[in-house]
Design a protein around this motif. Sequence first.
Motif, mmCIF file in Angstrom:
data_model
loop_
_atom_site.group_PDB
_atom_site.id
_atom_site.type_symbol
_atom_site.label_atom_id
_atom_site.label_comp_id
_atom_site.label_asym_id
_atom_site.label_seq_id
_atom_site.Cartn_x
_atom_site.Cartn_y
_atom_site.Cartn_z
ATOM 1 N N LEU A 50 34.889 84.133 45.680
ATOM 2 C CA LEU A 50 34.638 82.869 44.985
ATOM 3 C C LEU A 50 35.815 81.899 45.097
ATOM 4 C CD1 LEU A 50 32.864 83.983 41.682
ATOM 5 C CD2 LEU A 50 31.837 83.077 43.763
ATOM 6 N N TYR A 51 37.036 82.436 45.192
ATOM 7 C CA TYR A 51 38.213 81.561 45.200
ATOM 8 C C TYR A 51 38.878 81.462 46.574
ATOM 9 C CZ TYR A 51 37.706 81.681 40.166
ATOM 10 O OH TYR A 51 37.210 81.564 38.888
ATOM 11 N N SER A 52 38.208 81.972 47.596
ATOM 12 C CA SER A 52 38.796 81.910 48.938
ATOM 13 C C SER A 52 38.448 80.611 49.658
ATOM 14 C CB SER A 52 38.323 83.105 49.777
ATOM 15 O OG SER A 52 36.904 83.112 49.879
ATOM 16 N N TYR A 53 37.441 79.883 49.163
ATOM 17 C CA TYR A 53 37.052 78.601 49.753
ATOM 18 C C TYR A 53 37.215 77.503 48.708
ATOM 19 C CZ TYR A 53 34.882 81.779 53.089
ATOM 20 O OH TYR A 53 34.654 82.785 53.997
ATOM 21 N N LYS A 54 37.795 76.384 49.119
ATOM 22 C CA LYS A 54 38.161 75.334 48.167
ATOM 23 C C LYS A 54 36.949 74.787 47.412
ATOM 24 C CE LYS A 54 42.418 73.734 50.365
ATOM 25 N NZ LYS A 54 43.129 72.563 50.960
ATOM 26 N N ARG A 55 35.893 74.451 48.126
ATOM 27 C CA ARG A 55 34.714 73.885 47.470
ATOM 28 C C ARG A 55 34.076 74.877 46.515
ATOM 29 N NH1 ARG A 55 31.453 70.422 52.147
ATOM 30 N NH2 ARG A 55 33.118 68.894 52.528
ATOM 31 N N LEU A 56 33.952 76.109 46.965
ATOM 32 C CA LEU A 56 33.369 77.136 46.109
ATOM 33 C C LEU A 56 34.263 77.410 44.910
ATOM 34 C CD1 LEU A 56 31.119 79.156 45.636
ATOM 35 C CD2 LEU A 56 32.330 80.778 47.110
ATOM 36 N N ALA A 57 35.572 77.372 45.130
ATOM 37 C CA ALA A 57 36.506 77.588 44.031
ATOM 38 C C ALA A 57 36.395 76.477 42.997
ATOM 39 C CB ALA A 57 37.935 77.662 44.579
ATOM 40 N N ARG A 58 36.292 75.217 43.461
ATOM 41 C CA ARG A 58 36.151 74.097 42.522
ATOM 42 C C ARG A 58 34.845 74.199 41.743
ATOM 43 N NH1 ARG A 58 38.448 70.856 46.789
ATOM 44 N NH2 ARG A 58 36.344 70.253 47.452
ATOM 45 N N ALA A 59 33.773 74.575 42.445
ATOM 46 C CA ALA A 59 32.481 74.731 41.775
ATOM 47 C C ALA A 59 32.538 75.845 40.737
ATOM 48 C CB ALA A 59 31.392 75.031 42.801
ATOM 49 N N THR A 60 33.241 76.913 41.062
ATOM 50 C CA THR A 60 33.353 78.045 40.139
ATOM 51 C C THR A 60 34.168 77.674 38.914
ATOM 52 O OG1 THR A 60 33.183 79.604 41.986
ATOM 53 C CG2 THR A 60 34.066 80.451 39.908
ATOM 54 N N VAL A 61 35.253 76.939 39.114
ATOM 55 C CA VAL A 61 36.080 76.493 37.985
ATOM 56 C C VAL A 61 35.258 75.599 37.060
ATOM 57 C CG1 VAL A 61 38.061 75.065 37.325
ATOM 58 C CG2 VAL A 61 38.262 76.721 39.195
ATOM 59 N N TRP A 62 34.470 74.685 37.656
ATOM 60 C CA TRP A 62 33.613 73.815 36.837
ATOM 61 C C TRP A 62 32.576 74.647 36.090
ATOM 62 C CZ3 TRP A 62 28.521 72.819 36.137
ATOM 63 C CH2 TRP A 62 28.183 71.652 35.435
ATOM 64 N N PHE A 63 31.984 75.606 36.787
ATOM 65 C CA PHE A 63 30.982 76.473 36.172
ATOM 66 C C PHE A 63 31.571 77.235 34.990
ATOM 67 C CE2 PHE A 63 29.259 80.849 36.086
ATOM 68 C CZ PHE A 63 27.987 80.560 35.617
ATOM 69 N N GLU A 64 32.766 77.748 35.147
ATOM 70 C CA GLU A 64 33.405 78.510 34.073
ATOM 71 C C GLU A 64 33.720 77.628 32.872
ATOM 72 O OE1 GLU A 64 35.601 81.787 36.990
ATOM 73 O OE2 GLU A 64 36.693 80.033 36.260
ATOM 74 N N ALA A 65 34.039 76.358 33.140
ATOM 75 C CA ALA A 65 34.349 75.435 32.048
ATOM 76 C C ALA A 65 33.098 74.996 31.303
ATOM 77 C CB ALA A 65 35.088 74.210 32.596
ATOM 78 N N HIS A 66 31.943 75.048 31.952
ATOM 79 C CA HIS A 66 30.679 74.627 31.330
ATOM 80 C C HIS A 66 29.665 75.762 31.376
ATOM 81 C CE1 HIS A 66 32.714 71.073 33.039
ATOM 82 N NE2 HIS A 66 32.303 70.447 31.957
ATOM 83 N N ALA A 67 30.150 76.978 31.210
ATOM 84 C CA ALA A 67 29.314 78.161 31.443
ATOM 85 C C ALA A 67 28.092 78.216 30.536
ATOM 86 C CB ALA A 67 30.150 79.429 31.268
ATOM 87 N N PHE A 68 28.272 77.958 29.263
ATOM 88 C CA PHE A 68 27.161 78.131 28.324
ATOM 89 C C PHE A 68 25.989 77.225 28.677
ATOM 90 C CE2 PHE A 68 24.750 77.091 24.520
ATOM 91 C CZ PHE A 68 24.468 78.347 24.028
ATOM 92 N N LEU A 69 26.251 75.927 28.828
ATOM 93 C CA LEU A 69 25.168 74.995 29.115
ATOM 94 C C LEU A 69 24.597 75.208 30.519
ATOM 95 C CD1 LEU A 69 26.412 71.656 27.531
ATOM 96 C CD2 LEU A 69 24.468 73.048 26.821
ATOM 97 N N THR A 70 25.451 75.536 31.475
ATOM 98 C CA THR A 70 24.969 75.734 32.834
ATOM 99 C C THR A 70 24.026 76.926 32.911
ATOM 100 O OG1 THR A 70 27.065 74.848 33.694
ATOM 101 C CG2 THR A 70 25.654 76.055 35.235
#
Length: 210
Positions: free
Chosen positions: A100-120
């Motif tokens: 998940l954190y080896s690719y920049k775009r996927l890493a950014r998407a994952t960080v956003w997902f973790e910050a908005h996990a409940f609603l997502t």
Amino acid sequence: MIKKLGLALLYAGMAYLIYRYGDPILNWMRSSEQVVFVTVLAACFALFPVLPYPVVGGVIGAAYGPIAGGLLTWIGSVTASVLMFLFVRYGYREWGARLLYSYKRLARATVWFEAHAFLTILFARLIPLVPSVAINVYSALSRVSFAVYVLASSLGKIPAMLLFALIGDHLAGKPRDLFFTIGVYGLFLAVTFLIYGLWKRKKAVREAVS
């Protein structure tokens, strides 16, 4: 490596058994009064999705009615999602985190997902077209807490599970009510997305001001 391979083989073996004996099990569920066993089987069908879970929910709804059937379908689905989360998190988390954190775009998407996990997770569960397995696996590989995942998944699964049971009940007794049920569910989704859109706009305004 042996642990990961063993878990994968175990999962594949159980999936094959569900695929091999799925139809006889569904036929048995149509007439069974053993509620606990039916719920366990519902969880197995959800955990090993070789058969569409809406079919399972429809069978349970036809057998137990929309309320009890929806409840049993929901319990089975939530149980399966929790088990899948734990299976992936404790069996593949280290490997998944590197991915998940080896690719920049996927890493950014994952960080956003973790910050908005409940609603997502909540809104992803409300959309029947989003594969449940994808939500389970992605959440488990990320840093989303177990409590947030369980709460959001449990709430988000309620409408869909009720819909499956209602459809099964209507097809068994009142087919004409099926379109009304689908219409109500569509309205629910529309209102949900409207509320979410308003929340995002307010959040964006607050962030811009701050």
